[in-house]
Enzyme design. Structure first.
Site, mmCIF file in Angstrom:
data_model
loop_
_atom_site.group_PDB
_atom_site.id
_atom_site.type_symbol
_atom_site.label_atom_id
_atom_site.label_comp_id
_atom_site.label_asym_id
_atom_site.label_seq_id
_atom_site.Cartn_x
_atom_site.Cartn_y
_atom_site.Cartn_z
ATOM 1 N N ASP A 43 35.137 57.201 38.833
ATOM 2 C CA ASP A 43 35.216 56.534 40.198
ATOM 3 C C ASP A 43 36.810 56.073 40.689
ATOM 4 O O ASP A 43 37.362 55.230 40.113
ATOM 5 C CB ASP A 43 34.415 56.146 40.395
ATOM 6 C CG ASP A 43 34.320 55.252 41.657
ATOM 7 O OD1 ASP A 43 33.333 55.833 42.649
ATOM 8 O OD2 ASP A 43 34.743 54.156 42.470
ATOM 9 N N TYR A 92 42.673 53.155 45.976
ATOM 10 C CA TYR A 92 43.525 52.427 44.785
ATOM 11 C C TYR A 92 44.655 52.949 44.191
ATOM 12 O O TYR A 92 45.107 52.055 43.718
ATOM 13 C CB TYR A 92 42.149 53.915 43.732
ATOM 14 C CG TYR A 92 40.886 53.140 43.712
ATOM 15 C CD1 TYR A 92 40.725 52.145 44.704
ATOM 16 C CD2 TYR A 92 39.747 53.343 42.901
ATOM 17 C CE1 TYR A 92 38.990 51.114 45.320
ATOM 18 C CE2 TYR A 92 38.325 53.078 43.497
ATOM 19 C CZ TYR A 92 38.228 52.035 44.403
ATOM 20 O OH TYR A 92 36.740 51.853 44.702
ATOM 21 N N LYS A 112 37.360 58.769 47.603
ATOM 22 C CA LYS A 112 36.412 58.057 48.705
ATOM 23 C C LYS A 112 37.350 58.034 49.746
ATOM 24 O O LYS A 112 38.788 58.193 48.978
ATOM 25 C CB LYS A 112 36.064 57.040 48.419
ATOM 26 C CG LYS A 112 35.882 56.511 47.460
ATOM 27 C CD LYS A 112 34.996 55.058 47.464
ATOM 28 C CE LYS A 112 34.582 55.006 45.543
ATOM 29 N NZ LYS A 112 35.254 54.649 44.252
ATOM 30 N N HIS A 172 34.478 55.537 52.002
ATOM 31 C CA HIS A 172 34.780 54.150 51.592
ATOM 32 C C HIS A 172 34.015 53.188 51.909
ATOM 33 O O HIS A 172 33.481 52.362 52.107
ATOM 34 C CB HIS A 172 35.780 53.941 51.216
ATOM 35 C CG HIS A 172 36.641 52.709 50.020
ATOM 36 N ND1 HIS A 172 37.493 53.372 49.082
ATOM 37 C CD2 HIS A 172 35.717 51.714 49.368
ATOM 38 C CE1 HIS A 172 38.004 52.928 47.907
ATOM 39 N NE2 HIS A 172 36.516 51.813 48.418
HETATM 40 P P1 NAP Z 1 33.711 45.474 37.489
HETATM 41 O O1 NAP Z 1 32.902 46.788 36.525
HETATM 42 O O2 NAP Z 1 31.961 44.840 37.581
HETATM 43 O O3 NAP Z 1 33.821 44.276 36.285
HETATM 44 C C1 NAP Z 1 34.729 44.635 35.505
HETATM 45 C C2 NAP Z 1 35.482 43.506 35.582
HETATM 46 O O4 NAP Z 1 34.883 43.016 34.560
HETATM 47 C C3 NAP Z 1 37.099 43.782 34.622
HETATM 48 O O5 NAP Z 1 37.683 42.619 34.878
HETATM 49 C C4 NAP Z 1 36.332 44.039 33.286
HETATM 50 O O6 NAP Z 1 37.631 43.600 32.672
HETATM 51 C C5 NAP Z 1 35.274 43.399 33.234
HETATM 52 N N1 NAP Z 1 34.065 44.085 32.124
HETATM 53 C C6 NAP Z 1 34.844 45.341 31.655
HETATM 54 N N2 NAP Z 1 32.957 45.832 30.951
HETATM 55 C C7 NAP Z 1 32.252 44.295 30.594
HETATM 56 C C8 NAP Z 1 32.464 44.109 29.263
HETATM 57 N N3 NAP Z 1 31.238 44.646 29.093
HETATM 58 N N4 NAP Z 1 31.721 42.604 29.224
HETATM 59 C C9 NAP Z 1 32.512 41.506 29.212
HETATM 60 N N5 NAP Z 1 33.957 42.469 30.665
HETATM 61 C C10 NAP Z 1 33.440 43.678 31.385
HETATM 62 O O7 NAP Z 1 33.667 45.398 38.479
HETATM 63 P P2 NAP Z 1 34.620 45.803 39.495
HETATM 64 O O8 NAP Z 1 35.323 46.889 39.031
HETATM 65 O O9 NAP Z 1 34.912 45.582 41.318
HETATM 66 O O10 NAP Z 1 34.133 47.029 40.269
HETATM 67 C C11 NAP Z 1 33.754 48.889 39.094
HETATM 68 C C12 NAP Z 1 34.365 49.887 40.129
HETATM 69 O O11 NAP Z 1 33.122 49.691 41.246
HETATM 70 C C13 NAP Z 1 35.480 49.372 40.733
HETATM 71 O O12 NAP Z 1 36.624 49.732 39.606
HETATM 72 C C14 NAP Z 1 35.251 50.778 41.876
HETATM 73 O O13 NAP Z 1 35.487 52.064 40.919
HETATM 74 C C15 NAP Z 1 34.497 50.545 42.141
HETATM 75 N N6 NAP Z 1 34.457 49.917 43.335
HETATM 76 C C16 NAP Z 1 34.739 50.218 44.872
HETATM 77 C C17 NAP Z 1 33.664 49.851 46.338
HETATM 78 C C18 NAP Z 1 33.142 50.075 47.254
HETATM 79 O O14 NAP Z 1 33.860 49.985 47.944
HETATM 80 N N7 NAP Z 1 32.526 51.169 47.414
HETATM 81 C C19 NAP Z 1 34.305 48.065 45.653
HETATM 82 C C20 NAP Z 1 34.444 47.654 44.528
HETATM 83 C C21 NAP Z 1 34.563 48.083 43.225
HETATM 84 P P3 NAP Z 1 38.593 44.378 31.304
HETATM 85 O O15 NAP Z 1 39.138 45.675 31.897
HETATM 86 O O16 NAP Z 1 39.337 43.641 31.022
HETATM 87 O O17 NAP Z 1 37.496 45.435 30.440
#
Ligand code: NAP
Length: 281
Positions: free
Chosen positions: A46, A51, A76, A109
């Site tokens: 994704d 980004y 997106k 997006h």
């Molecule tokens: P997330 O995936 O809920 O959390 C990521 C965080 O959790 C990072 O700090 C990561 O650190 C940590 N992490 C990952 N796996 C873990 C595990 N098994 N145990 C403990 N900690 C863990 O939040 P997000 O990155 O905001 O969301 C995911 C993806 O959604 C984004 O990367 C993006 O692609 C997408 N997104 C889309 C939108 C939209 O508007 N459409 C908005 C926000 C995000 P480490 O890297 O150190 O593991």
């Protein structure tokens, strides 16, 4: 024991139920995470124009041992660029940066109050007809906006990507998406792990102990065990990248699923700093 399918079928798209989120990784960190994830078995990445990492994502796909055609790549279009013409140009620029002929899924997006749903969905359909993407979808659309989009689209919409995790109830949105064959792709599926929250909940830790899994795996299992739900956790850490995919060899009981869903709270939303966000359900 029954396990959730590893692929979610949504209006003609076959979306791997776990994908690698790539925000806010860039450059080498992003390239290495993407290649590592694909080598470990991920088949869904994704990204987004916003980004600033589409070049690294494309490099990561090419650096991996996996054929491009076996990977489901989503990108997106940022809301500033969703007018007719701008959207198609944004998609072309994304393909150029990714180094790909087409993406598997192109999303709006965020909605933009100054651009009608008819105009942006029309442009999205045109991008699909031009072959810039195999499938189209939306992100951060409310139930009202989903209805508007469905009323005007000429091509199937395959998903709505929204924030979803146990601390945030998305019942209304899930219902509307399921009624219309759209997958819900959960962003911040871990409640953005680094700021605590979902994975720190005692209920999550207790269930993790019961199953001999990590809290993150329990939360991701909760996502993929729900019909039509896909999750895109981000990790730059190879161990956690691997852990986050290893959620298809166990199942949560109905009671455990209910306990996790009961963690929803009114202020559970993590992404609250977007000035142009729609009026959430
Ligand atoms: P997330 O995936 O809920 O959390 C990521 C965080 O959790 C990072 O700090 C990561 O650190 C940590 N992490 C990952 N796996 C873990 C595990 N098994 N145990 C403990 N900690 C863990 O939040 P997000 O990155 O905001 O969301 C995911 C993806 O959604 C984004 O990367 C993006 O692609 C997408 N997104 C889309 C939108 C939209 O508007 N459409 C908005 C926000 C995000 P480490 O890297 O150190 O593991």
């Amino acid at each position: 024991m029954t396990h959730a399918p590893t692929v979610v079928d949504a209006n003609g798209a076959h979306i791997p139920a776990i994908g690698l989120g790539t925000w806010p990784m860039k450059d080498d960190e992003c390239r290495i995470a993407v290649a590592t994830a694909l080598d470990l078995g991920y088949r869904h990445i994704d990204t987004a124009a916003m980004y600033g990492n589409e070049d690294a994502v494309g490099d990561g796909v090419r650096a991996s041992s996996v054929d491009r055609d076996d990977v489901f790549v989503t990108t997106k279009v940022w809301p500033d660029n969703i007018r007719d013409g701008d959207l198609q140009r944004s998609a072309e620029a994304s393909l150029e940066r990714l180094g790909l002929d087409t993406v598997d899924l192109l999303l709006i997006h965020w909605p933009n109050r100054e651009v009608s749903v008819r105009e942006c969905i029309g442009a999205l359909c045109d991008a699909k007809k031009r072959g810039l993407t195999r499938h189209i979808g939306i992100s951060n659309f409310t139930t009202t906006l989903i209805d508007e989009a469905l009323a005007v689209t000429s091509e199937p919409l395959v998903c709505n990507q929204v924030e979803y995790h146990p601390n945030l109830n998305q019942g209304a949105l899930l219902k509307r998406c399921r009624q219309n064959g759209l997958a819900v792709v959960s962003y911040c599926p871990l409640g953005r792990g680094d700021v605590g929250g979902t994975m720190d909940e005692a209920v999550v830790k207790d269930i993790a102990t019961t199953h001999g899994k990590t809290p993150g795996q329990i939360v991701l299992r909760w996502h993929v065990q729900q019909p039509g739900v896909v999750a895109v956790p981000k990790s730059a850490n190879p161990e956690r990248i691997a852990q986050n995919l290893a959620v298809f060899d166990f199942a949560l009981t109905e009671d455990e699923m209910a306990q996790l869903s009961a963690l929803a709270k009114p202020d559970g939303r993590v992404v609250t700093n977007i000035a142009f966000a729609p009026d959430w359900d």
